[in-house]
Design a protein around this motif. Structure first.
Motif, mmCIF file in Angstrom:
data_model
loop_
_atom_site.group_PDB
_atom_site.id
_atom_site.type_symbol
_atom_site.label_atom_id
_atom_site.label_comp_id
_atom_site.label_asym_id
_atom_site.label_seq_id
_atom_site.Cartn_x
_atom_site.Cartn_y
_atom_site.Cartn_z
ATOM 1 N N GLN A 194 0.840 -1.200 0.000
ATOM 2 C CA GLN A 194 0.000 0.000 0.000
ATOM 3 C C GLN A 194 0.882 1.260 0.000
ATOM 4 N N GLN A 195 1.971 1.220 0.745
ATOM 5 C CA GLN A 195 2.902 2.351 0.793
ATOM 6 C C GLN A 195 3.581 2.575 -0.564
ATOM 7 N N GLY A 196 3.836 1.513 -1.318
ATOM 8 C CA GLY A 196 4.570 1.623 -2.572
ATOM 9 C C GLY A 196 3.736 1.924 -3.795
ATOM 10 N N THR A 197 2.418 1.837 -3.678
ATOM 11 C CA THR A 197 1.555 2.038 -4.845
ATOM 12 C C THR A 197 1.738 3.417 -5.473
ATOM 13 N N ALA A 198 1.911 4.433 -4.659
ATOM 14 C CA ALA A 198 2.054 5.800 -5.188
ATOM 15 C C ALA A 198 3.269 5.942 -6.100
ATOM 16 N N ILE A 199 4.313 5.186 -5.829
ATOM 17 C CA ILE A 199 5.508 5.261 -6.676
ATOM 18 C C ILE A 199 5.485 4.195 -7.770
ATOM 19 N N ALA A 200 4.910 3.031 -7.485
ATOM 20 C CA ALA A 200 4.865 1.954 -8.475
ATOM 21 C C ALA A 200 4.119 2.379 -9.724
ATOM 22 N N LYS A 201 3.160 3.265 -9.578
ATOM 23 C CA LYS A 201 2.404 3.718 -10.748
ATOM 24 C C LYS A 201 3.297 4.480 -11.729
ATOM 25 N N ASP A 202 4.470 4.883 -11.316
ATOM 26 C CA ASP A 202 5.373 5.583 -12.222
ATOM 27 C C ASP A 202 5.913 4.684 -13.325
ATOM 28 N N VAL A 203 5.610 3.393 -13.253
ATOM 29 C CA VAL A 203 5.968 2.501 -14.348
ATOM 30 C C VAL A 203 5.255 2.960 -15.624
ATOM 31 N N TRP A 204 4.106 3.599 -15.493
ATOM 32 C CA TRP A 204 3.394 4.134 -16.663
ATOM 33 C C TRP A 204 4.208 5.231 -17.321
ATOM 34 N N LEU A 205 4.838 6.074 -16.505
ATOM 35 C CA LEU A 205 5.681 7.127 -17.071
ATOM 36 C C LEU A 205 6.863 6.516 -17.821
ATOM 37 N N LEU A 206 7.415 5.438 -17.285
ATOM 38 C CA LEU A 206 8.523 4.760 -17.951
ATOM 39 C C LEU A 206 8.067 4.222 -19.305
ATOM 40 N N GLY A 207 6.904 3.613 -19.355
ATOM 41 C CA GLY A 207 6.370 3.095 -20.617
ATOM 42 C C GLY A 207 6.105 4.198 -21.617
ATOM 43 N N MET A 208 5.572 5.324 -21.151
ATOM 44 C CA MET A 208 5.312 6.453 -22.046
ATOM 45 C C MET A 208 6.621 7.011 -22.605
ATOM 46 N N GLY A 209 7.607 7.174 -21.725
ATOM 47 C CA GLY A 209 8.897 7.693 -22.161
ATOM 48 C C GLY A 209 9.583 6.762 -23.142
#
Length: 137
Positions: free
Chosen positions: A110-125
């Motif tokens: 639960q604590q890591g979800t806020a940062i794990a979603k940044d995988v979307w930014l990696l895919g977009m980049g």
């Protein structure tokens, strides 16, 4: 001037607006916010011990503002904007992977979800970078 690719609009507009907004939010951050952001970053990237929290937060904010603006600007080539976003997202995911309590195996807590979603930014980049480089060949 590079031609704006309509297929990139959704990637660049959403990622650019998000990153720009987070940078603007950090720009006027107080000492408590600076200490929190700096503490988390330095736990993952120890070389940041040499930077004081407030200048770190200002530098991070400036970088996010610049990256967000580059993503939103049609004259910035997709490969350049994509490289910036890929590097930024990779550093955020490094934070996720190296911070205890953020994940179990690779699944976010639960604590890591806020940062794990940044995988979307990696895919977009990565998509912008790959498409930008492909078009140069």
């Amino acid at each position: 001037m590079p031609r704006w690719n309509p297929a990139h609009i959704a990637l660049r507009a959403t990622a650019g607006a998000f990153v720009l907004n987070t940078g603007i939010g950090k720009w006027s951050g107080d000492e408590k916010q600076a200490a929190g952001v700096h503490g988390m970053a330095r736990g993952t990237y120890p070389f940041l011990d040499a930077v004081a929290p407030q200048p770190f937060l200002k530098g991070l904010a400036a970088g996010e503002i610049a990256l967000g603006a580059a993503l939103l600007a049609p004259f910035v080539p997709a490969a350049v904007a994509g490289a910036g976003l890929t590097g930024f997202a990779a550093s955020l995911l490094g934070l996720y992977l190296r911070t205890p309590g953020m994940h179990t195996k690779l699944r976010p807590t639960q604590q890591g979800t806020a940062i794990a979603k940044d995988v979307w930014l990696l895919g977009m980049g990565a998509a912008l970078l790959a498409d930008g480089l492909r078009k140069k060949n």
